[in-house]
Scaffold this motif. Structure first.
Motif, PDB file in Angstrom:
ATOM      1  N   ASP A 293       1.279   3.406  -8.970  1.00  0.00           N
ATOM      2  CA  ASP A 293       2.741   3.374  -8.872  1.00  0.00           C
ATOM      3  C   ASP A 293       3.221   2.410  -7.797  1.00  0.00           C
ATOM      4  N   ARG A 294       4.367   1.798  -8.070  1.00  0.00           N
ATOM      5  CA  ARG A 294       5.117   1.079  -7.033  1.00  0.00           C
ATOM      6  C   ARG A 294       6.572   1.529  -7.131  1.00  0.00           C
TER       7      ARG A 294
ATOM      8  N   ARG B  88       7.272  11.581  -7.865  1.00  0.00           N
ATOM      9  CA  ARG B  88       5.885  12.034  -8.052  1.00  0.00           C
ATOM     10  C   ARG B  88       4.920  11.335  -7.093  1.00  0.00           C
ATOM     11  N   SER B  89       5.252  10.104  -6.692  1.00  0.00           N
ATOM     12  CA  SER B  89       4.423   9.370  -5.731  1.00  0.00           C
ATOM     13  C   SER B  89       5.222   8.997  -4.490  1.00  0.00           C
ATOM     14  N   GLN B  90       6.262   9.777  -4.210  1.00  0.00           N
ATOM     15  CA  GLN B  90       7.066   9.652  -2.992  1.00  0.00           C
ATOM     16  C   GLN B  90       7.663   8.248  -2.837  1.00  0.00           C
ATOM     17  N   PHE B  91       7.953   7.594  -3.975  1.00  0.00           N
ATOM     18  CA  PHE B  91       8.561   6.260  -4.002  1.00  0.00           C
ATOM     19  C   PHE B  91       7.753   5.228  -3.212  1.00  0.00           C
ATOM     20  N   MET B  92       6.428   5.470  -3.084  1.00  0.00           N
ATOM     21  CA  MET B  92       5.560   4.568  -2.325  1.00  0.00           C
ATOM     22  C   MET B  92       5.263   3.293  -3.104  1.00  0.00           C
ATOM     23  N   ASP B  93       5.027   2.225  -2.378  1.00  0.00           N
ATOM     24  CA  ASP B  93       4.364   1.055  -2.935  1.00  0.00           C
ATOM     25  C   ASP B  93       2.870   1.298  -2.725  1.00  0.00           C
ATOM     26  N   GLN B  94       2.242   1.904  -3.722  1.00  0.00           N
ATOM     27  CA  GLN B  94       0.850   2.310  -3.557  1.00  0.00           C
ATOM     28  C   GLN B  94      -0.083   1.120  -3.440  1.00  0.00           C
ATOM     29  N   VAL B  95       0.288  -0.012  -4.019  1.00  0.00           N
ATOM     30  CA  VAL B  95      -0.546  -1.206  -3.927  1.00  0.00           C
ATOM     31  C   VAL B  95      -0.587  -1.712  -2.485  1.00  0.00           C
ATOM     32  N   GLU B  96       0.586  -1.865  -1.899  1.00  0.00           N
ATOM     33  CA  GLU B  96       0.651  -2.349  -0.520  1.00  0.00           C
ATOM     34  C   GLU B  96      -0.022  -1.358   0.426  1.00  0.00           C
ATOM     35  N   TRP B  97       0.219  -0.072   0.197  1.00  0.00           N
ATOM     36  CA  TRP B  97      -0.354   0.941   1.079  1.00  0.00           C
ATOM     37  C   TRP B  97      -1.878   0.905   1.027  1.00  0.00           C
ATOM     38  N   LEU B  98      -2.447   0.850  -0.163  1.00  0.00           N
ATOM     39  CA  LEU B  98      -3.902   0.819  -0.292  1.00  0.00           C
ATOM     40  C   LEU B  98      -4.478  -0.478   0.270  1.00  0.00           C
ATOM     41  N   GLY B  99      -3.792  -1.612   0.040  1.00  0.00           N
ATOM     42  CA  GLY B  99      -4.273  -2.872   0.580  1.00  0.00           C
ATOM     43  C   GLY B  99      -4.353  -2.845   2.095  1.00  0.00           C
TER      44      GLY B  99
ATOM     45  N   ALA C 243       2.442  -4.721 -13.511  1.00  0.00           N
ATOM     46  CA  ALA C 243       3.272  -3.595 -13.946  1.00  0.00           C
ATOM     47  C   ALA C 243       3.345  -3.572 -15.468  1.00  0.00           C
ATOM     48  N   ASN C 244       2.956  -2.464 -16.055  1.00  0.00           N
ATOM     49  CA  ASN C 244       3.092  -2.288 -17.501  1.00  0.00           C
ATOM     50  C   ASN C 244       4.357  -1.514 -17.855  1.00  0.00           C
ATOM     51  N   ILE C 245       4.824  -0.695 -16.933  1.00  0.00           N
ATOM     52  CA  ILE C 245       6.147  -0.069 -17.023  1.00  0.00           C
ATOM     53  C   ILE C 245       6.953  -0.592 -15.845  1.00  0.00           C
ATOM     54  N   ASP C 246       8.136  -1.103 -16.127  1.00  0.00           N
ATOM     55  CA  ASP C 246       8.940  -1.762 -15.095  1.00  0.00           C
ATOM     56  C   ASP C 246      10.415  -1.594 -15.469  1.00  0.00           C
ATOM     57  N   HIS C 247      11.097  -0.703 -14.749  1.00  0.00           N
ATOM     58  CA  HIS C 247      12.516  -0.503 -15.066  1.00  0.00           C
ATOM     59  C   HIS C 247      13.330  -0.385 -13.786  1.00  0.00           C
TER      60      HIS C 247
ATOM     61  N   GLN D  80       7.854   0.859 -10.949  1.00  0.00           N
ATOM     62  CA  GLN D  80       6.755   0.213 -11.653  1.00  0.00           C
ATOM     63  C   GLN D  80       5.514   1.111 -11.704  1.00  0.00           C
ATOM     64  N   TYR D  81       4.740   0.894 -12.786  1.00  0.00           N
ATOM     65  CA  TYR D  81       3.517   1.665 -13.022  1.00  0.00           C
ATOM     66  C   TYR D  81       2.554   0.750 -13.761  1.00  0.00           C
ATOM     67  N   GLY D  82       1.323   0.639 -13.276  1.00  0.00           N
ATOM     68  CA  GLY D  82       0.401  -0.279 -13.932  1.00  0.00           C
ATOM     69  C   GLY D  82      -0.969  -0.288 -13.298  1.00  0.00           C
ATOM     70  N   ASN D  83      -1.588  -1.472 -13.298  1.00  0.00           N
ATOM     71  CA  ASN D  83      -2.961  -1.655 -12.818  1.00  0.00           C
ATOM     72  C   ASN D  83      -2.978  -2.486 -11.546  1.00  0.00           C
ATOM     73  N   ALA D  84      -3.986  -2.237 -10.722  1.00  0.00           N
ATOM     74  CA  ALA D  84      -4.160  -3.002  -9.489  1.00  0.00           C
ATOM     75  C   ALA D  84      -5.607  -3.448  -9.357  1.00  0.00           C
ATOM     76  N   ILE D  85      -5.798  -4.589  -8.728  1.00  0.00           N
ATOM     77  CA  ILE D  85      -7.121  -5.059  -8.334  1.00  0.00           C
ATOM     78  C   ILE D  85      -7.121  -5.240  -6.826  1.00  0.00           C
ATOM     79  N   LEU D  86      -8.110  -4.662  -6.166  1.00  0.00           N
ATOM     80  CA  LEU D  86      -8.312  -4.812  -4.732  1.00  0.00           C
ATOM     81  C   LEU D  86      -9.633  -5.531  -4.520  1.00  0.00           C
ATOM     82  N   SER D  87      -9.699  -6.357  -3.487  1.00  0.00           N
ATOM     83  CA  SER D  87     -10.913  -7.139  -3.269  1.00  0.00           C
ATOM     84  C   SER D  87     -11.104  -7.448  -1.796  1.00  0.00           C
ATOM     85  N   LYS D  88     -12.353  -7.377  -1.360  1.00  0.00           N
ATOM     86  CA  LYS D  88     -12.696  -7.851  -0.023  1.00  0.00           C
ATOM     87  C   LYS D  88     -12.756  -9.368   0.022  1.00  0.00           C
ATOM     88  N   TYR D  89     -12.834  -9.989  -1.158  1.00  0.00           N
ATOM     89  CA  TYR D  89     -12.882 -11.439  -1.277  1.00  0.00           C
ATOM     90  C   TYR D  89     -11.502 -11.961  -1.679  1.00  0.00           C
TER      91      TYR D  89
END
Length: 277
Positions: A49-50, A55-66, A77-81, A92-101
């Motif tokens: 979620d972003r 349900r996810s406390q309006f967090m930017d989960q991508v930024e938080w995890l990064g 984002a596959n859902i974006d309204h 937004q709701y979708g997929n994320a990729i995280l990388s050490k590289y």
């Protein structure tokens, strides 16, 4: 002088269910701990979620995890309204990729929907990222696919078309919502290697996560495998594992992949993903 030894990367795929555990509690720190403890260096996450909602406390989960994990990130984002309140970020709701590289390029690809009388009509997608591992560029495709048979078949065809156009060795991972005997998964195996089958772990079930309900005698156990890590012929797998946890309804999976040192074309710099150091 650069190391000539082929690098090994630990790849993880995890449908995190926006951090919602089997106990009904949303706690993204538990998700981050699982990722951290896995020691994975390239991670594909689904159901992220972003600013999506309460349900996810309006967090930017991508930024938080990064930031929490000190990794580069890309998001599709596959859902974006639009948000209910003017001036607020889109939900937004979708997929994320995280990388050490470093992630040098990323693009989200919406899969073609197929309207049918059964199943939901959620937009599905595949997030593509080019990642530089030392002096090797690889393409990573993180998928969250449909439960509907015809749409799943079409999505796999679209994924194979995308990977065929890549200049780099490919990894395809994610939640395919289909067990290994389904025709679309068998089609993937014509072009890619299923890391778990290669390691003779075809029974490494990932759904649903194990959980014991304290209010009844019901115990949930994984009964099917719908999460995958596929890799191309330029790579080899040396180890695979599922991680037992109840912080999501899916189990995360990991694979150690050896990247062959083949002649490389420099990755495109036309679009750079955001990075968190």
């Amino acid at each position: 002088m650069k190391n000539s030894k082929p690098p090994i990367v630990k790849v993880l795929s995890f449908n995190i269910a926006h951090g919602l555990g089997m106990d009904g509690i949303m706690n993204l720190e538990r998700t981050a701990t699982i990722i951290e403890d896995s020691c994975a260096s390239i991670i594909g996450l689904q159901e992220v979620d972003r600013f999506f909602g309460e349900r996810s406390q309006f967090m930017d989960q991508v930024e938080w995890l990064g930031e929490r994990l000190g990794m580069y990130t890309a998001y599709g984002a596959n859902i974006d309204h639009a948000a209910e309140q003017a001036g607020q970020p889109n939900c937004q709701y979708g997929n994320a990729i995280l990388s050490k590289y470093p992630i040098t390029y990323s693009k989200n690809h919406h899969m073609t929907p197929v309207q049918q009388w059964y199943g939901n009509d959620e937009q599905r997608g595949v997030l593509e990222a080019v990642i530089e591992v030392d002096d090797i560029a690889i393409s990573v495709y993180n998928a969250h696919l449909s439960l509907k048979d015809e749409e799943l078949k079409l999505s796999v065809k679209e994924i194979l078309a995308l990977t065929a156009g890549s200049k780099f060795p490919c990894i395809v991972l994610g939640d395919f919502n289909a067990p290994p005997f389904y025709a679309p998964i068998r089609e993937m195996n014509r072009y890619f290697t299923d890391a778990f089958l290669k390691m003779k772990q075809g029974d490494a079930y990932t759904y649903p996560s194990p959980y014991s309900y304290k209010t009844s005698d019901v115990d949930l156990k994984p009964v099917t495998r719908i999460d995958y890590i596929f890799f191309g012929p330029e790579m080899e797998v040396v180890q695979t594992a599922t991680i037992s946890t109840d912080v999501s309804d899916h189990l995360p999976i990991v694979a150690d992949l050896v990247l062959a040192r083949t002649k490389q074309i420099q990755p495109s710099k036309q679009k750079t993903s955001k990075a968190k150091a």
